[in-house]
Design a protein around this motif. Structure first.
Motif, PDB file in Angstrom:
ATOM      1  N   MET A   1      -2.834  39.834  53.154  1.00 50.66           N
ATOM      2  CA  MET A   1      -2.184  38.676  53.743  1.00 50.66           C
ATOM      3  C   MET A   1      -2.433  38.625  55.258  1.00 50.66           C
ATOM      4  SD  MET A   1      -0.366  36.202  52.889  1.00 50.66           S
ATOM      5  CE  MET A   1       1.171  35.732  52.277  1.00 50.66           C
ATOM      6  N   GLU A   2      -2.313  39.783  55.898  1.00 47.96           N
ATOM      7  CA  GLU A   2      -2.528  39.850  57.327  1.00 47.96           C
ATOM      8  C   GLU A   2      -3.983  39.551  57.678  1.00 47.96           C
ATOM      9  OE1 GLU A   2      -1.926  43.252  60.477  1.00 47.96           O
ATOM     10  OE2 GLU A   2      -0.212  43.128  59.106  1.00 47.96           O
ATOM     11  N   ILE A   3      -4.891  39.975  56.834  1.00 48.47           N
ATOM     12  CA  ILE A   3      -6.318  39.712  57.059  1.00 48.47           C
ATOM     13  C   ILE A   3      -6.589  38.214  56.935  1.00 48.47           C
ATOM     14  CG2 ILE A   3      -8.637  40.104  56.149  1.00 48.47           C
ATOM     15  CD1 ILE A   3      -7.736  42.899  55.374  1.00 48.47           C
ATOM     16  N   GLN A   4      -5.942  37.550  56.011  1.00 44.43           N
ATOM     17  CA  GLN A   4      -6.124  36.108  55.849  1.00 44.43           C
ATOM     18  C   GLN A   4      -5.599  35.367  57.073  1.00 44.43           C
ATOM     19  OE1 GLN A   4      -4.141  35.235  52.147  1.00 44.43           O
ATOM     20  NE2 GLN A   4      -6.094  35.112  51.035  1.00 44.43           N
ATOM     21  N   GLN A   5      -4.445  35.793  57.577  1.00 47.10           N
ATOM     22  CA  GLN A   5      -3.900  35.144  58.781  1.00 47.10           C
ATOM     23  C   GLN A   5      -4.833  35.360  59.971  1.00 47.10           C
ATOM     24  OE1 GLN A   5       0.040  36.823  59.080  1.00 47.10           O
ATOM     25  NE2 GLN A   5       0.967  34.968  58.214  1.00 47.10           N
ATOM     26  N   GLU A   6      -5.338  36.561  60.093  1.00 45.26           N
ATOM     27  CA  GLU A   6      -6.261  36.852  61.181  1.00 45.26           C
ATOM     28  C   GLU A   6      -7.532  36.019  61.034  1.00 45.26           C
ATOM     29  OE1 GLU A   6      -7.346  38.340  64.737  1.00 45.26           O
ATOM     30  OE2 GLU A   6      -5.434  38.737  63.753  1.00 45.26           O
ATOM     31  N   THR A   7      -8.019  35.880  59.804  1.00 44.06           N
ATOM     32  CA  THR A   7      -9.208  35.062  59.543  1.00 44.06           C
ATOM     33  C   THR A   7      -8.943  33.602  59.889  1.00 44.06           C
ATOM     34  OG1 THR A   7      -9.849  36.557  57.768  1.00 44.06           O
ATOM     35  CG2 THR A   7     -10.902  34.405  57.789  1.00 44.06           C
ATOM     36  N   LEU A   8      -7.767  33.074  59.509  1.00 41.21           N
ATOM     37  CA  LEU A   8      -7.401  31.697  59.820  1.00 41.21           C
ATOM     38  C   LEU A   8      -7.262  31.504  61.333  1.00 41.21           C
ATOM     39  CD1 LEU A   8      -4.818  30.891  57.008  1.00 41.21           C
ATOM     40  CD2 LEU A   8      -7.139  29.995  57.249  1.00 41.21           C
ATOM     41  N   HIS A   9      -6.675  32.489  61.997  1.00 45.57           N
ATOM     42  CA  HIS A   9      -6.517  32.411  63.448  1.00 45.57           C
ATOM     43  C   HIS A   9      -7.889  32.395  64.135  1.00 45.57           C
ATOM     44  CE1 HIS A   9      -4.705  32.958  67.354  1.00 45.57           C
ATOM     45  NE2 HIS A   9      -5.474  34.038  67.570  1.00 45.57           N
ATOM     46  N   LEU A  10      -8.788  33.247  63.689  1.00 49.83           N
ATOM     47  CA  LEU A  10     -10.140  33.279  64.257  1.00 49.83           C
ATOM     48  C   LEU A  10     -10.891  31.971  63.984  1.00 49.83           C
ATOM     49  CD1 LEU A  10     -11.247  36.943  63.459  1.00 49.83           C
ATOM     50  CD2 LEU A  10     -10.716  35.960  65.704  1.00 49.83           C
ATOM     51  N   GLN A  11     -10.703  31.433  62.788  1.00 41.67           N
ATOM     52  CA  GLN A  11     -11.352  30.155  62.440  1.00 41.67           C
ATOM     53  C   GLN A  11     -10.816  29.037  63.330  1.00 41.67           C
ATOM     54  OE1 GLN A  11     -13.896  29.881  60.305  1.00 41.67           O
ATOM     55  NE2 GLN A  11     -14.096  27.734  60.867  1.00 41.67           N
ATOM     56  N   ALA A  12      -9.502  29.040  63.579  1.00 44.70           N
ATOM     57  CA  ALA A  12      -8.907  28.021  64.449  1.00 44.70           C
ATOM     58  C   ALA A  12      -9.466  28.137  65.866  1.00 44.70           C
ATOM     59  CB  ALA A  12      -7.393  28.161  64.451  1.00 44.70           C
ATOM     60  N   GLU A  13      -9.580  29.359  66.369  1.00 44.74           N
ATOM     61  CA  GLU A  13     -10.153  29.552  67.708  1.00 44.74           C
ATOM     62  C   GLU A  13     -11.614  29.117  67.755  1.00 44.74           C
ATOM     63  OE1 GLU A  13      -9.613  33.169  69.875  1.00 44.74           O
ATOM     64  OE2 GLU A  13      -7.570  33.421  69.097  1.00 44.74           O
ATOM     65  N   LYS A  14     -12.334  29.407  66.689  1.00 41.58           N
ATOM     66  CA  LYS A  14     -13.745  29.010  66.609  1.00 41.58           C
ATOM     67  C   LYS A  14     -13.863  27.492  66.650  1.00 41.58           C
ATOM     68  CE  LYS A  14     -17.787  29.625  63.652  1.00 41.58           C
ATOM     69  NZ  LYS A  14     -18.293  30.180  62.388  1.00 41.58           N
ATOM     70  N   ASN A  15     -13.002  26.786  65.918  1.00 42.95           N
ATOM     71  CA  ASN A  15     -13.014  25.320  65.923  1.00 42.95           C
ATOM     72  C   ASN A  15     -12.658  24.774  67.304  1.00 42.95           C
ATOM     73  OD1 ASN A  15     -13.716  25.234  63.234  1.00 42.95           O
ATOM     74  ND2 ASN A  15     -11.614  25.005  62.508  1.00 42.95           N
ATOM     75  N   LEU A  16     -11.687  25.411  67.968  1.00 41.38           N
ATOM     76  CA  LEU A  16     -11.289  24.981  69.300  1.00 41.38           C
ATOM     77  C   LEU A  16     -12.444  25.143  70.296  1.00 41.38           C
ATOM     78  CD1 LEU A  16      -9.006  23.990  71.144  1.00 41.38           C
ATOM     79  CD2 LEU A  16      -8.403  26.388  71.519  1.00 41.38           C
ATOM     80  N   VAL A  17     -13.127  26.261  70.222  1.00 39.44           N
ATOM     81  CA  VAL A  17     -14.273  26.504  71.106  1.00 39.44           C
ATOM     82  C   VAL A  17     -15.384  25.488  70.828  1.00 39.44           C
ATOM     83  CG1 VAL A  17     -16.130  28.134  71.622  1.00 39.44           C
ATOM     84  CG2 VAL A  17     -13.764  28.941  71.496  1.00 39.44           C
ATOM     85  N   ALA A  18     -15.599  25.184  69.554  1.00 36.39           N
ATOM     86  CA  ALA A  18     -16.637  24.207  69.202  1.00 36.39           C
ATOM     87  C   ALA A  18     -16.302  22.841  69.785  1.00 36.39           C
ATOM     88  CB  ALA A  18     -16.795  24.128  67.687  1.00 36.39           C
ATOM     89  N   ARG A  19     -15.009  22.442  69.701  1.00 39.09           N
ATOM     90  CA  ARG A  19     -14.605  21.154  70.274  1.00 39.09           C
ATOM     91  C   ARG A  19     -14.741  21.166  71.790  1.00 39.09           C
ATOM     92  NH1 ARG A  19      -9.109  20.754  67.953  1.00 39.09           N
ATOM     93  NH2 ARG A  19      -9.725  22.076  66.262  1.00 39.09           N
ATOM     94  N   GLU A  20     -14.380  22.279  72.418  1.00 34.16           N
ATOM     95  CA  GLU A  20     -14.537  22.372  73.870  1.00 34.16           C
ATOM     96  C   GLU A  20     -16.003  22.255  74.263  1.00 34.16           C
ATOM     97  OE1 GLU A  20     -12.655  26.006  75.041  1.00 34.16           O
ATOM     98  OE2 GLU A  20     -10.644  25.172  74.871  1.00 34.16           O
ATOM     99  N   ASN A  21     -16.877  22.860  73.490  1.00 34.89           N
ATOM    100  CA  ASN A  21     -18.314  22.742  73.758  1.00 34.89           C
ATOM    101  C   ASN A  21     -18.786  21.301  73.612  1.00 34.89           C
ATOM    102  OD1 ASN A  21     -18.692  25.415  74.406  1.00 34.89           O
ATOM    103  ND2 ASN A  21     -19.282  26.022  72.338  1.00 34.89           N
ATOM    104  N   GLU A  22     -18.231  20.581  72.629  1.00 36.23           N
ATOM    105  CA  GLU A  22     -18.582  19.170  72.453  1.00 36.23           C
ATOM    106  C   GLU A  22     -18.143  18.359  73.663  1.00 36.23           C
ATOM    107  OE1 GLU A  22     -16.936  17.776  68.766  1.00 36.23           O
ATOM    108  OE2 GLU A  22     -18.139  19.162  67.573  1.00 36.23           O
ATOM    109  N   TYR A  23     -16.925  18.633  74.168  1.00 33.42           N
ATOM    110  CA  TYR A  23     -16.446  17.931  75.362  1.00 33.42           C
ATOM    111  C   TYR A  23     -17.334  18.243  76.568  1.00 33.42           C
ATOM    112  CZ  TYR A  23     -12.118  16.475  73.079  1.00 33.42           C
ATOM    113  OH  TYR A  23     -11.208  15.894  72.254  1.00 33.42           O
TER     114      TYR A  23
END
Length: 90
Positions: free
Chosen positions: A1-23
């Motif tokens: 469960m903790e690994i899934q949360q960590e994976t989701l958190h990393l995915q969210a950060e990855k998406n945020l960085v991708a959007r920042e790069n687009e901006y």
């Protein structure tokens, strides 16, 4: 469960960085377009200035040339309206 949360958190950060790069990419593209507009305006102004300079130089050259030449009649000489002995014009 903790690994899934960590994976989701990393995915969210990855998406945020991708959007920042687009901006960042959009901002750079906008600045590049602004630079192109500025260059185009500068080129246009330079071309107009050079054209006006050439026109003034050529106009001045033509006036100097015209002033240096002897006076040339621009109108037709007057017609001789003398009548002959029989009443006709020459």
């Amino acid at each position: 469960m903790e690994i899934q949360q960590e994976t989701l958190h990393l995915q969210a950060e990855k998406n945020l960085v991708a959007r920042e790069n687009e901006y960042i990419d959009r901002d750079l593209a906008q600045k590049s377009a602004d630079t192109d507009v500025t260059r185009s305006l500068a080129d246009s102004n330079r071309n107009l200035s050079l054209g006006m300079k050439t026109l003034l130089e050529k106009t001045g050259d033509a006036e100097v040339t015209q002033a240096a030449q002897p006076s040339v009649r621009t109108s037709a000489p007057p017609r001789d309206t003398t009548l002959t002995a029989d009443g006709s014009r020459q």
